[in-house]
Write a protein that holds these residues in place. Sequence first.
Motif, short mmCIF file in Angstrom:
data_model
loop_
_atom_site.label_atom_id
_atom_site.label_comp_id
_atom_site.label_asym_id
_atom_site.label_seq_id
_atom_site.Cartn_x
_atom_site.Cartn_y
_atom_site.Cartn_z
N MET A 81 -4.37 8.19 -2.61
CA MET A 81 -4.09 7.14 -1.63
C MET A 81 -2.88 7.50 -0.76
O MET A 81 -2.51 6.75 0.13
CB MET A 81 -3.81 5.79 -2.32
N PHE B 292 -11.61 5.61 -6.41
CA PHE B 292 -11.69 4.15 -6.52
C PHE B 292 -10.89 3.43 -5.44
O PHE B 292 -11.41 2.53 -4.76
CB PHE B 292 -11.21 3.73 -7.91
N GLY B 293 -9.64 3.84 -5.26
CA GLY B 293 -8.79 3.18 -4.26
C GLY B 293 -9.32 3.37 -2.84
O GLY B 293 -9.28 2.45 -2.02
N SER C 142 0.83 -1.21 0.00
CA SER C 142 0.00 0.00 0.00
C SER C 142 0.86 1.26 0.00
O SER C 142 0.35 2.36 -0.16
CB SER C 142 -0.93 0.00 1.21
N ARG D 181 -5.90 9.42 -8.93
CA ARG D 181 -6.40 8.20 -8.31
C ARG D 181 -5.29 7.51 -7.52
O ARG D 181 -5.53 6.97 -6.45
CB ARG D 181 -6.93 7.25 -9.39
N ALA D 182 -4.06 7.58 -8.06
CA ALA D 182 -2.94 7.01 -7.32
C ALA D 182 -2.56 7.91 -6.15
O ALA D 182 -2.35 7.43 -5.03
CB ALA D 182 -1.75 6.82 -8.26
N GLU E 278 -12.42 3.81 -2.07
CA GLU E 278 -13.61 2.97 -1.98
C GLU E 278 -13.20 1.52 -1.70
O GLU E 278 -13.79 0.85 -0.84
CB GLU E 278 -14.37 3.09 -3.30
N LEU E 279 -12.17 1.05 -2.40
CA LEU E 279 -11.69 -0.32 -2.18
C LEU E 279 -11.23 -0.50 -0.74
O LEU E 279 -11.41 -1.56 -0.14
CB LEU E 279 -10.53 -0.63 -3.12
N ALA E 280 -10.61 0.55 -0.20
CA ALA E 280 -10.07 0.47 1.15
C ALA E 280 -11.16 0.65 2.20
O ALA E 280 -10.88 0.57 3.40
CB ALA E 280 -8.98 1.51 1.34
N THR F 191 -6.00 4.12 -17.99
CA THR F 191 -6.62 3.12 -17.12
C THR F 191 -7.76 3.71 -16.32
O THR F 191 -8.11 3.21 -15.25
CB THR F 191 -5.60 2.50 -16.13
N THR F 192 -8.36 4.78 -16.84
CA THR F 192 -9.59 5.24 -16.19
C THR F 192 -10.65 4.17 -16.43
O THR F 192 -10.63 3.48 -17.44
CB THR F 192 -10.06 6.58 -16.78
N ILE F 193 -11.55 4.05 -15.46
CA ILE F 193 -12.61 3.05 -15.59
C ILE F 193 -13.77 3.72 -16.32
O ILE F 193 -14.35 4.68 -15.81
CB ILE F 193 -13.04 2.55 -14.20
N PRO F 194 -14.10 3.25 -17.53
CA PRO F 194 -15.02 4.01 -18.39
C PRO F 194 -16.42 4.21 -17.81
O PRO F 194 -17.08 5.18 -18.13
CB PRO F 194 -15.07 3.19 -19.68
N TRP F 195 -16.88 3.29 -16.96
CA TRP F 195 -18.25 3.42 -16.46
C TRP F 195 -18.31 4.19 -15.14
O TRP F 195 -19.35 4.28 -14.52
CB TRP F 195 -18.91 2.05 -16.30
N ARG F 196 -17.17 4.70 -14.68
CA ARG F 196 -17.18 5.50 -13.46
C ARG F 196 -16.93 6.95 -13.81
O ARG F 196 -16.11 7.25 -14.67
CB ARG F 196 -16.08 5.02 -12.52
#
Lengths: 280, 287
Positions: free
Chosen positions: A173, A121-122, A98, A169-170, A124-126, A108-113
């Motif tokens: 975190m 995103f990160g 981490s 996004r990186a 949210e994952l955490a 590497t953007t997530i197209p549906w977000r």
Amino acid sequence: MTFAQRDLAVAPASVPANTGPVRIRARGLSKEFEIAGKRLTAVDRVDLDIRKGEFVSLLGPSGCGKSTVLNMIAGLIPASSGTIELDGKPLGAGHFSSKLGYVFQRDTTIPWRTVKKNVGFGLELAGVDRASRDRRVNEAIQQARLNGFENAFPGMLSGGMRQRVSLMRALVMEPDILLMDEPFGALDAHTKTDMHRLLLEIWERQHQTVIFVTHDLAEALTLSDRIILLSARPGRLKEEFVVDFKRPRDAVSLRETPEYAELFSRVWRSLGEEMSKVGA
Amino acid sequence: MMGSRATVVAAQLAIILLTLAVWQWAFDLKPYADWLVPGLLDPYFISKPSEIWTQLLRLACLTNPTGDWLLGQDGAVMACLAQNDNNLWIATLVTLTNTLWGFAIGVASGYIVGLLLGQSTFLSRVFEPFLVALNSIPRIALVPIVVMMFGIGDTSKIVTAWLLVFFLVFFNTFEGARQVDQTLVSMSRLLQAKDWQVTSKIIIPSTLTWVFASLTPAISFALIGVIVGEFIGARQGLGRIMMEAQARGQSSVMMATVIVLMTIGVILALGVKSMQTYLLRWQNTGH
Ligand SMILES: Nc1ncnc2c1ncn2[C@@H]1O[C@H](COP(=O)(O)OP(=O)(O)O)[C@@H](O)[C@H]1O
Ligand SMILES: [Mg+2]
């Protein structure tokens, strides 16, 4: 430390030769690929010492194994031999620390977000709760000057904006080591300079340890404290250059200084020898 | 302007009116111009718009067989409906319900199996030949067997619809699961995503795009499955009305049923389409 607290930290005006503790140490790092039954050595016995707060560029011609080195450090692919340590502890493939943040060359953007949900995103994952997630995401969005596009989907954005989303996004975190694989390689010259400014602005406040992969010498000189030049395939350490231009740097005016021109031509010659080997 | 919306609508109206007119009157010209009017326009086969309309009102119990309105009369509609346990309303409801069930079960099961096989190289290698073989069967050929197995009630219709929808959705999901952008998976893992998070936040959303693309054909397939099931053996449903009318040579009843089926088909397709547009709104790049 939150984003806001970090912003208050005062950065030194210029960076003296870094004598901080070694954060990433690689010894004898090698990688062989097998392609159609033939062995191909992509990376050959690379040793690295990356110190705390250092901005290091890995420079070399295309196909010389820069991404492979970075991906072994990130844990994305296993090394064929050699060791990698992070803060003195061995790192293995498949274990993602981490402490590391990673930015890809590819979009590497997530197209549906939406932008907001990509940046968050990160978090949210955490499992970070919504309120602090929103706060940190908003700060990051402001910093990257993406405000107004919070609810846009990546498909509506330019390549530069999408790459800013990936970068934030990186960064949101708060990794203290940032691995970047030609993150601005696909951008036009002007957008690229904008990204250099943004990255320098962030880095000069927070001094993450950065390994920045590029084949673009100007980019490496603009950003780094140190340039590690890899030879044409198989990637070996060829030469190392200290880039001691004073900081904070301006991505454009730096390029007009005589020191820049002098170092540029020195590295250029060395890089040129490698380029000619791959016929580039 | 040739391309304006009004011109297009006007042209469409003209086509509709012309079709209705030919359908209604062309055969009357046969005695005068035999060479001009093909025999297939015989109302014995295709009925006439006016008769179909009358038949629709009668089947729906809005008028009695002689054409008098039942709507105003107390309890008359109810009495008419009660005479027939497969009246147009019940038949439509039965066909529609079975279609939606077959669709829902087919989509859900096709999706789950597609996702499982698509994610596991082992499972996909084991099952691939079987699925290809099963998929090569013209599924309609199984309907008589399905009706024998599940009887002439609703179950056999739902199973038939399921058979058609399942494979469609399964193959789409399977393909989608294999085409998930692996860089997005790496990116998530680098952000400490756990396996279930990779599945729920990357793999499922990206396969859903593939599934949505298959929903419009899936709903049509479901309706086809139910109707064919009803042809083979049913007590209720629009397909049953068709078969009875065919046995009696009542082309107006068959045509009226076809009109109802067309309406159902259009409404279902539009419903699925608008759901799809909403769920895939991020694909609209604005460029
Ligand atoms: N997964 C792989 N399988 C086989 N060969 C690979 C793979 N990844 C990289 N290579 C090869 O290793 C060499 C180094 O690749 P890479 O690290 O991507 O170079 P760079 O990032 O410096 O352009 C190249 O010759 C490339 O073709
Ligand atoms: Mg590369």
